[in-house]
Design an enzyme around this catalytic site. Sequence first.
Site, PDB file in Angstrom:
ATOM      1  N   PRO A 177       0.783  -1.239   0.000  1.00  0.00           N
ATOM      2  CA  PRO A 177       0.000   0.000   0.000  1.00  0.00           C
ATOM      3  C   PRO A 177       0.809   1.280   0.000  1.00  0.00           C
ATOM      4  CG  PRO A 177       0.048  -0.944   2.194  1.00  0.00           C
ATOM      5  CD  PRO A 177       0.735  -1.926   1.301  1.00  0.00           C
ATOM      6  N   ASP A 223       4.168   1.947 -11.410  1.00  0.00           N
ATOM      7  CA  ASP A 223       3.046   2.874 -11.431  1.00  0.00           C
ATOM      8  C   ASP A 223       3.341   4.117 -10.601  1.00  0.00           C
ATOM      9  OD1 ASP A 223       1.689   1.074 -12.977  1.00  0.00           O
ATOM     10  OD2 ASP A 223       0.469   0.261 -11.354  1.00  0.00           O
ATOM     11  N   LYS A 236       0.159   4.301 -14.245  1.00  0.00           N
ATOM     12  CA  LYS A 236      -1.226   3.883 -14.104  1.00  0.00           C
ATOM     13  C   LYS A 236      -1.817   4.549 -12.869  1.00  0.00           C
ATOM     14  CE  LYS A 236      -3.071   1.642 -16.403  1.00  0.00           C
ATOM     15  NZ  LYS A 236      -3.792   2.095 -17.617  1.00  0.00           N
ATOM     16  N   GLY A 292      -0.117  -2.143  -3.995  1.00  0.00           N
ATOM     17  CA  GLY A 292      -1.041  -3.124  -3.445  1.00  0.00           C
ATOM     18  C   GLY A 292      -0.715  -4.528  -3.892  1.00  0.00           C
ATOM     19  N   ASP A 293      -1.751  -5.275  -4.260  1.00  0.00           N
ATOM     20  CA  ASP A 293      -1.591  -6.635  -4.765  1.00  0.00           C
ATOM     21  C   ASP A 293      -1.943  -6.636  -6.244  1.00  0.00           C
ATOM     22  OD1 ASP A 293      -1.787  -9.824  -3.639  1.00  0.00           O
ATOM     23  OD2 ASP A 293      -2.665  -9.376  -5.590  1.00  0.00           O
ATOM     24  N   ILE A 343      -5.495  -7.896  -7.396  1.00  0.00           N
ATOM     25  CA  ILE A 343      -6.730  -7.253  -6.932  1.00  0.00           C
ATOM     26  C   ILE A 343      -6.806  -5.866  -7.571  1.00  0.00           C
ATOM     27  CG2 ILE A 343      -8.015  -6.382  -4.934  1.00  0.00           C
ATOM     28  CD1 ILE A 343      -6.857  -8.621  -3.294  1.00  0.00           C
ATOM     29  N   THR A 401      -2.644  -5.977  -0.003  1.00  0.00           N
ATOM     30  CA  THR A 401      -3.630  -5.107  -0.622  1.00  0.00           C
ATOM     31  C   THR A 401      -4.073  -4.013   0.341  1.00  0.00           C
ATOM     32  OG1 THR A 401      -5.682  -5.081  -1.903  1.00  0.00           O
ATOM     33  CG2 THR A 401      -5.643  -6.497   0.048  1.00  0.00           C
ATOM     34  N   MET A 451     -10.806   2.704  -5.430  1.00  0.00           N
ATOM     35  CA  MET A 451     -10.911   3.708  -6.495  1.00  0.00           C
ATOM     36  C   MET A 451     -12.301   4.330  -6.549  1.00  0.00           C
ATOM     37  SD  MET A 451      -8.945   1.347  -9.330  1.00  0.00           S
ATOM     38  CE  MET A 451     -10.060  -0.016  -8.951  1.00  0.00           C
TER      39      MET A 451
END
Length: 502
Positions: free
Chosen positions: A249, A272, A294, A326-327, A330, A355, A409
């Site tokens: 995270p 990202d 991203k 994160g993961d 997911i 995540t 998101m």
Amino acid sequence: MNPISRKPVEVKRRRRSVHVGALACLPLFFPLEGRKVLLAGGSDAAAWKAELLAAAGAEVHVFAEALDPEFEALMTSGSVKGCFVHHDRHWNSRSFAGMSLAIADANDDQEARAFASAAKLNGVPVNVIDNPPFCDFQFGSIVNRSPVVIGISTNGVAPILGQAIRRRIETLLPVSLQDWAGLAQRLRAKTLQMLKPGGERRRFWEMFSDLAFSGKTGPDGDEDRLGTELMQLAGTDRPGHVTLVGAGPGDAEYLTLKAVRALQSADVILFDDLVDDAVLELARREAKRLLVGKRGGRESCRQDDINEMMVNLAHQGKHVVRLKSGDPMIFGRAGEELARLAEEGIPASVVPGITSASAMAARLGISLTHRDHAQSVRFVTGHSRQGKLPETVDWSGLSDCATTTVFYMGARMAGQISDRLICEGLPPRTPAVALSGIATGDEARWTGPVEDLASGVAGLGLERPVLIGVGSVFENTARLSVSPDLSTRPAGDFIERPVQTG
């Protein structure tokens, strides 16, 4: 509204000045096999130094009229490598003859001064245990994977810190590294003879290192066969492969050991916007870093362009790490990337990460499946591919009071999420939380009823990703007093937003 597409950007690693910074001491590795060392004192502290010196192959001459029980036991059991010679008397100036080092456990400064002076008169480097003013050198903390030996020094000012650093390093180095390092020692001459300098030798040792850190307990079967196979592979073009890695995270210390090892073996890293710089600093120094950007609602690289980039780089024989926050499995578009790599026959593997929902639960001290509140937990995207509220989601099921729902998101859709859940029957006063910038230095949070979710999220801003949690498990969030994780959390790293109550 689709985000604007942009091209990947190579990010140069911040390189430090070529000049070496100030050193508190010079780290040296001193071979002792077959050499004599003088050790004055029969205490437990002296026994520990004696064992350490003998493990390095020294002939340890112990000058002491009496030995503590632990030292006597050491004399009886002997050493794995060197040996001990006990002189049942106090040291004198002649004791230093032929000695490579001199160590003493002195009772007071007067004895320490006398010992240090005698050692210097005889030209022997000296250490008086726990008495830095009378030391030419210090003993640091050691990570022993011999022939790999790592020494850690705090220049005598913080030995406990040195021990803590040692524990961190030990978690990164498998015990089996000792066997692999021994094999490397035996193969070195053969590689120098059989492989060309430069690319071939580098490929050999990279493949060898990958095996050493693969988790295997040691080389299987015939060592000569393994060495021959690796040398044959090193002499040919190495096939490329891709590793999808979860960066967690935010905080770099949430990385798994497997993720760190992948970063340290990468040729190219596609990362990202949300990946922290501290994570990238753990990567191999020579790896090329490409920001593919991203980020929801922001200018981003097209997914098709990222897929093609991974394919092209892998076909060039590169180890490509696709680094995602994160993961990766997911809401990380890993399925699309793995499918494209499979079409090209490119080997790919996945290293899962923590995540954001798990990190949120940890930061709040909340169990997402507390048995008194929730019998299920759901991770839901906060928007569809078209940037609207997703209609394929079972909103009626999400309104179940026995379900904990975490929206990824969803910051821009917070008001619509709130309205839809209430419309489907979720009580307006159902507890909700929103966290921005989870596990980063500017983490912020809001807690309140789901009917106030829109204003609560708006107060956090949209500069950082926002995670939304809804369910009765969050009922006591505002009253919880969770001890900070002092090992990872910078001071003042989150802002508690005031709860708006109607």
